[in-house]
Design a protein around this motif. Sequence first.
Motif, PDB file in Angstrom:
ATOM      1  N   LYS A   2       0.853  -1.187   0.000  1.00  0.00           N
ATOM      2  CA  LYS A   2       0.000   0.000   0.000  1.00  0.00           C
ATOM      3  C   LYS A   2       0.890   1.237   0.000  1.00  0.00           C
ATOM      4  O   LYS A   2       1.824   1.343   0.790  1.00  0.00           O
ATOM      5  CB  LYS A   2      -0.900   0.009   1.238  1.00  0.00           C
ATOM      6  CG  LYS A   2      -1.792   1.220   1.290  1.00  0.00           C
ATOM      7  CD  LYS A   2      -2.680   1.201   2.520  1.00  0.00           C
ATOM      8  CE  LYS A   2      -3.505   2.461   2.569  1.00  0.00           C
ATOM      9  NZ  LYS A   2      -4.325   2.542   3.768  1.00  0.00           N
ATOM     10  N   LEU A   3       0.578   2.157  -0.900  1.00  0.00           N
ATOM     11  CA  LEU A   3       1.333   3.406  -0.992  1.00  0.00           C
ATOM     12  C   LEU A   3       0.379   4.564  -0.732  1.00  0.00           C
ATOM     13  O   LEU A   3      -0.704   4.639  -1.330  1.00  0.00           O
ATOM     14  CB  LEU A   3       1.954   3.557  -2.382  1.00  0.00           C
ATOM     15  CG  LEU A   3       2.660   4.879  -2.674  1.00  0.00           C
ATOM     16  CD1 LEU A   3       3.872   5.063  -1.755  1.00  0.00           C
ATOM     17  CD2 LEU A   3       3.088   4.930  -4.127  1.00  0.00           C
ATOM     18  N   THR A   4       0.757   5.449   0.186  1.00  0.00           N
ATOM     19  CA  THR A   4       0.002   6.660   0.443  1.00  0.00           C
ATOM     20  C   THR A   4       0.889   7.854   0.145  1.00  0.00           C
ATOM     21  O   THR A   4       1.996   7.952   0.674  1.00  0.00           O
ATOM     22  CB  THR A   4      -0.482   6.724   1.914  1.00  0.00           C
ATOM     23  OG1 THR A   4      -1.326   5.606   2.172  1.00  0.00           O
ATOM     24  CG2 THR A   4      -1.244   8.000   2.177  1.00  0.00           C
ATOM     25  N   ILE A   5       0.409   8.729  -0.702  1.00  0.00           N
ATOM     26  CA  ILE A   5       1.112   9.968  -1.023  1.00  0.00           C
ATOM     27  C   ILE A   5       0.373  11.079  -0.299  1.00  0.00           C
ATOM     28  O   ILE A   5      -0.808  11.304  -0.543  1.00  0.00           O
ATOM     29  CB  ILE A   5       1.122  10.226  -2.541  1.00  0.00           C
ATOM     30  CG1 ILE A   5       1.840   9.083  -3.251  1.00  0.00           C
ATOM     31  CG2 ILE A   5       1.760  11.575  -2.845  1.00  0.00           C
ATOM     32  CD1 ILE A   5       1.747   9.124  -4.754  1.00  0.00           C
ATOM     33  N   SER A   6       1.065  11.745   0.606  1.00  0.00           N
ATOM     34  CA  SER A   6       0.411  12.812   1.360  1.00  0.00           C
ATOM     35  C   SER A   6       0.990  14.159   0.952  1.00  0.00           C
ATOM     36  O   SER A   6       2.164  14.267   0.605  1.00  0.00           O
ATOM     37  CB  SER A   6       0.566  12.595   2.863  1.00  0.00           C
ATOM     38  OG  SER A   6       1.917  12.650   3.241  1.00  0.00           O
ATOM     39  N   MET A   7       0.120  15.153   0.982  1.00  0.00           N
ATOM     40  CA  MET A   7       0.557  16.514   0.671  1.00  0.00           C
ATOM     41  C   MET A   7      -0.317  17.503   1.419  1.00  0.00           C
ATOM     42  O   MET A   7      -1.498  17.267   1.631  1.00  0.00           O
ATOM     43  CB  MET A   7       0.522  16.777  -0.834  1.00  0.00           C
ATOM     44  CG  MET A   7      -0.811  16.565  -1.501  1.00  0.00           C
ATOM     45  SD  MET A   7      -0.731  16.651  -3.300  1.00  0.00           S
ATOM     46  CE  MET A   7      -0.271  14.986  -3.675  1.00  0.00           C
ATOM     47  N   ALA A   8       0.316  18.572   1.839  1.00  0.00           N
ATOM     48  CA  ALA A   8      -0.413  19.674   2.459  1.00  0.00           C
ATOM     49  C   ALA A   8      -0.615  20.742   1.403  1.00  0.00           C
ATOM     50  O   ALA A   8       0.248  20.966   0.559  1.00  0.00           O
ATOM     51  CB  ALA A   8       0.374  20.237   3.634  1.00  0.00           C
ATOM     52  N   CYS A   9      -1.769  21.382   1.441  1.00  0.00           N
ATOM     53  CA  CYS A   9      -1.992  22.480   0.502  1.00  0.00           C
ATOM     54  C   CYS A   9      -2.645  23.651   1.227  1.00  0.00           C
ATOM     55  O   CYS A   9      -3.327  23.471   2.237  1.00  0.00           O
ATOM     56  CB  CYS A   9      -2.824  22.043  -0.694  1.00  0.00           C
ATOM     57  SG  CYS A   9      -4.528  21.646  -0.316  1.00  0.00           S
ATOM     58  N   TYR A  10      -2.399  24.825   0.707  1.00  0.00           N
ATOM     59  CA  TYR A  10      -2.977  26.046   1.255  1.00  0.00           C
ATOM     60  C   TYR A  10      -3.364  26.938   0.082  1.00  0.00           C
ATOM     61  O   TYR A  10      -2.496  27.525  -0.566  1.00  0.00           O
ATOM     62  CB  TYR A  10      -1.993  26.759   2.174  1.00  0.00           C
ATOM     63  CG  TYR A  10      -2.542  28.037   2.755  1.00  0.00           C
ATOM     64  CD1 TYR A  10      -3.420  27.988   3.822  1.00  0.00           C
ATOM     65  CD2 TYR A  10      -2.210  29.268   2.216  1.00  0.00           C
ATOM     66  CE1 TYR A  10      -3.949  29.151   4.357  1.00  0.00           C
ATOM     67  CE2 TYR A  10      -2.733  30.429   2.735  1.00  0.00           C
ATOM     68  CZ  TYR A  10      -3.602  30.373   3.810  1.00  0.00           C
ATOM     69  OH  TYR A  10      -4.125  31.517   4.327  1.00  0.00           O
ATOM     70  N   GLU A  11      -4.626  26.960  -0.228  1.00  0.00           N
ATOM     71  CA  GLU A  11      -5.161  27.793  -1.309  1.00  0.00           C
ATOM     72  C   GLU A  11      -4.382  27.619  -2.613  1.00  0.00           C
ATOM     73  O   GLU A  11      -3.964  28.593  -3.248  1.00  0.00           O
ATOM     74  CB  GLU A  11      -5.199  29.258  -0.878  1.00  0.00           C
ATOM     75  CG  GLU A  11      -6.134  29.499   0.279  1.00  0.00           C
ATOM     76  CD  GLU A  11      -6.265  30.942   0.691  1.00  0.00           C
ATOM     77  OE1 GLU A  11      -5.683  31.833   0.027  1.00  0.00           O
ATOM     78  OE2 GLU A  11      -6.964  31.199   1.685  1.00  0.00           O
ATOM     79  N   ASP A  12      -4.202  26.366  -3.016  1.00  0.00           N
ATOM     80  CA  ASP A  12      -3.480  26.084  -4.261  1.00  0.00           C
ATOM     81  C   ASP A  12      -4.148  24.930  -5.004  1.00  0.00           C
ATOM     82  O   ASP A  12      -3.545  23.883  -5.231  1.00  0.00           O
ATOM     83  CB  ASP A  12      -2.016  25.769  -3.971  1.00  0.00           C
ATOM     84  CG  ASP A  12      -1.186  25.662  -5.238  1.00  0.00           C
ATOM     85  OD1 ASP A  12      -1.649  26.140  -6.298  1.00  0.00           O
ATOM     86  OD2 ASP A  12      -0.082  25.095  -5.175  1.00  0.00           O
ATOM     87  N   TYR A  13      -5.376  25.132  -5.389  1.00  0.00           N
ATOM     88  CA  TYR A  13      -6.126  24.111  -6.116  1.00  0.00           C
ATOM     89  C   TYR A  13      -5.415  23.714  -7.408  1.00  0.00           C
ATOM     90  O   TYR A  13      -5.230  22.527  -7.686  1.00  0.00           O
ATOM     91  CB  TYR A  13      -7.538  24.620  -6.409  1.00  0.00           C
ATOM     92  CG  TYR A  13      -8.300  23.791  -7.405  1.00  0.00           C
ATOM     93  CD1 TYR A  13      -8.797  22.548  -7.056  1.00  0.00           C
ATOM     94  CD2 TYR A  13      -8.523  24.255  -8.691  1.00  0.00           C
ATOM     95  CE1 TYR A  13      -9.500  21.777  -7.961  1.00  0.00           C
ATOM     96  CE2 TYR A  13      -9.233  23.498  -9.608  1.00  0.00           C
ATOM     97  CZ  TYR A  13      -9.714  22.261  -9.241  1.00  0.00           C
ATOM     98  OH  TYR A  13     -10.396  21.506 -10.142  1.00  0.00           O
ATOM     99  N   ALA A  14      -5.003  24.691  -8.191  1.00  0.00           N
ATOM    100  CA  ALA A  14      -4.371  24.404  -9.489  1.00  0.00           C
ATOM    101  C   ALA A  14      -3.090  23.593  -9.316  1.00  0.00           C
ATOM    102  O   ALA A  14      -2.839  22.641 -10.064  1.00  0.00           O
ATOM    103  CB  ALA A  14      -4.087  25.696 -10.242  1.00  0.00           C
ATOM    104  N   GLY A  15      -2.279  23.945  -8.342  1.00  0.00           N
ATOM    105  CA  GLY A  15      -1.039  23.214  -8.097  1.00  0.00           C
ATOM    106  C   GLY A  15      -1.292  21.794  -7.637  1.00  0.00           C
ATOM    107  O   GLY A  15      -0.601  20.862  -8.044  1.00  0.00           O
TER     108      GLY A  15
END
Length: 84
Positions: A2-15
């Motif tokens: 199982k692979l989980t890719i995590s990312m935090a975002c802050y007002e960056d829908y396009a990115g």
Amino acid sequence: MKLTISMACYEDYAGLVATVQALRMYQNLPKGTEFLVLDNSPDSDDGHQTKRFLNNFVPYSKYVPVTDRKSSFVKYDFGYRDWE
């Protein structure tokens, strides 16, 4: 595996969309790869779009609204918690 890719975002829908789509299109990810997104601005327009995108177009995705902190540093603080 199982692979989980995590990312935090802050007002960056396009990115976020560009990153998720590039990973899905150009990497040989194992079936069932999970995308865990910690959104530090879930009440913004970008936050609403991000949640809609993940729920409608990205299988095995998990959207986690984070309202107690406002920065991408959240990925270091929360990234290893169990979000189940």
